[in-house]
Motif scaffolding. Structure first.
Motif, mmCIF file in Angstrom:
data_model
loop_
_atom_site.group_PDB
_atom_site.id
_atom_site.type_symbol
_atom_site.label_atom_id
_atom_site.label_comp_id
_atom_site.label_asym_id
_atom_site.label_seq_id
_atom_site.Cartn_x
_atom_site.Cartn_y
_atom_site.Cartn_z
ATOM 1 N N LEU A 57 0.626 -1.290 0.026
ATOM 2 C CA LEU A 57 0.139 -0.044 0.032
ATOM 3 C C LEU A 57 0.836 1.386 -0.130
ATOM 4 C CD1 LEU A 57 -2.834 -1.156 2.602
ATOM 5 C CD2 LEU A 57 -3.064 -0.478 0.321
ATOM 6 N N THR A 58 2.012 1.149 0.677
ATOM 7 C CA THR A 58 2.727 2.331 0.714
ATOM 8 C C THR A 58 3.452 2.831 -0.623
ATOM 9 O OG1 THR A 58 3.355 1.961 3.056
ATOM 10 C CG2 THR A 58 4.902 3.368 1.999
ATOM 11 N N THR A 59 3.733 1.547 -1.418
ATOM 12 C CA THR A 59 4.342 1.811 -2.690
ATOM 13 C C THR A 59 3.149 2.215 -3.507
ATOM 14 O OG1 THR A 59 5.884 -0.184 -2.101
ATOM 15 C CG2 THR A 59 5.758 0.418 -4.272
ATOM 16 N N LEU A 60 2.011 1.618 -3.519
ATOM 17 C CA LEU A 60 0.877 2.160 -4.215
ATOM 18 C C LEU A 60 0.750 3.767 -4.202
ATOM 19 C CD1 LEU A 60 -1.267 -1.062 -4.256
ATOM 20 C CD2 LEU A 60 -0.059 -0.376 -6.143
ATOM 21 N N ARG A 61 0.667 3.908 -3.042
ATOM 22 C CA ARG A 61 0.638 5.551 -2.714
ATOM 23 C C ARG A 61 1.642 6.210 -3.389
ATOM 24 N NH1 ARG A 61 -2.222 3.577 2.038
ATOM 25 N NH2 ARG A 61 0.009 3.292 3.214
ATOM 26 N N ARG A 62 2.780 5.836 -3.389
ATOM 27 C CA ARG A 62 4.121 6.536 -3.961
ATOM 28 C C ARG A 62 4.069 6.440 -5.676
ATOM 29 N NH1 ARG A 62 9.079 4.706 -4.461
ATOM 30 N NH2 ARG A 62 8.715 2.898 -3.331
ATOM 31 N N LEU A 63 3.566 5.058 -6.057
ATOM 32 C CA LEU A 63 3.537 5.082 -7.533
ATOM 33 C C LEU A 63 2.189 4.626 -8.029
ATOM 34 C CD1 LEU A 63 6.976 2.979 -7.644
ATOM 35 C CD2 LEU A 63 6.729 5.125 -8.425
ATOM 36 N N PRO A 64 1.118 5.707 -7.645
ATOM 37 C CA PRO A 64 -0.105 4.922 -7.955
ATOM 38 C C PRO A 64 -0.530 4.508 -9.604
ATOM 39 C CG PRO A 64 0.096 7.510 -8.037
ATOM 40 C CD PRO A 64 1.421 6.997 -7.702
ATOM 41 N N VAL A 65 -1.359 3.608 -9.616
ATOM 42 C CA VAL A 65 -1.621 2.882 -11.019
ATOM 43 C C VAL A 65 -3.173 3.184 -11.211
ATOM 44 C CG1 VAL A 65 0.097 1.494 -10.969
ATOM 45 C CG2 VAL A 65 -1.872 0.669 -10.220
#
Length: 258
Positions: free
Chosen positions: A142-150
């Motif tokens: 989730l942290t990664t997805l907030r930084r690299l949203p798709v």
């Protein structure tokens, strides 16, 4: 009744002997679509060939291309560039199966993270959703997805908390429920499936793995998706037909399926 299996490895050798028959039986069970996520680069060509074989028997097959974190040691340094080319040429419905797996201790977390981020960048550039494999790593994902949203996607075999489910929902993700929902002992998972808003739920089998209770000890199959639907109907006290329509619409929306 129309159903979509959002996660099924129909291309793997376990189906080699009877793949056409499985596909036919799946169609007879009500499946109109099966999404097939890739595992490693060596399987992409066969997966794509299967999805474009021209067969009209059974459900349509939709490819997703990616590099599975559990097969970290099989991936080559050139695979990311190869994935970029394959995505441009084949235009899959999603990038997947990708993510983080902290259950398998031998898998280096830093290498997994680098692989995950590289594939998220491809998804971002291509404007494609992703199919997530997440075990004991929801907060990190989730942290990664907030930084690299798709543009969204599916958290496959979701088993996180209700709070984590909301965070995925906020990022445009649907949550996949499969065969484990059919086991009475899966009390926590059943409680999740009863509480998560229906507009965020999609169905899956993960065949040939994670089979349903009625076929314990056997190869899982996409035709058993009806068992998952029945289990969801029981925990939600809802009509299976209504749930089929809603979860199928959810799958079509998040993966841009026809």
């Amino acid at each position: 009744m129309e159903l979509i299996d959002t996660h099924c490895h129909l291309d793997v050798p376990e189906f080699a002997a009877d793949r056409a028959a499985v596909r036919q039986r799946s169609g007879a069970a009500g499946l109109v679509g099966i999404v097939i996520p890739a595992i490693h680069a060596d399987g992409w060509s066969g997966l794509l060939a299967l999805c474009t074989d021209g067969s009209t028997l059974g459900p349509a097959l939709y490819p997703a291309l990616g590099l599975h974190p559990v097969y970290l040691d099989q991936h080559r340094e050139t695979d990311i560039a190869a994935l970029e080319r394959a995505v441009a040429d084949a235009r899959p419905v999603a990038i997947g199966e990708i993510g983080l797996d902290y259950v398998v201790r031998e898998l280096d977390p830093a290498r997994q993270q680098a692989l995950f981020e590289a594939q998220l960048e491809i998804a971002r550039s291509a404007g494609l959703p992703v199919l997530l494999h997440v075990r004991k790593a929801h907060d990190e994902v989730l942290t990664t997805l907030r930084r690299l949203p798709v543009v969204g996607g599916v958290a496959h075999a979701f088993n996180g908390s209700l709070q984590q489910a909301q965070q995925y929902r906020d990022l445009g993700f649907k949550l996949g429920f499969g065969g484990m929902l059919t086991f009475e002992r899966s009390t926590r998972l059943r409680r999740l499936a009863a509480q998560i808003p229906l507009e965020s739920i999609v169905l899956e089998t993960d065949a040939p793995d994670l089979t349903v209770a009625a076929h314990r000890g056997e190869r899982n199959s996409p035709e058993y998706l009806t068992d998952v639907l029945a289990a969801l109907a029981r925990v939600r006290d809802a009509d299976p037909g209504d749930l089929a329509a809603l979860t199928t619409a959810n799958a079509r929306a998040v993966l841009n399926l026809p």
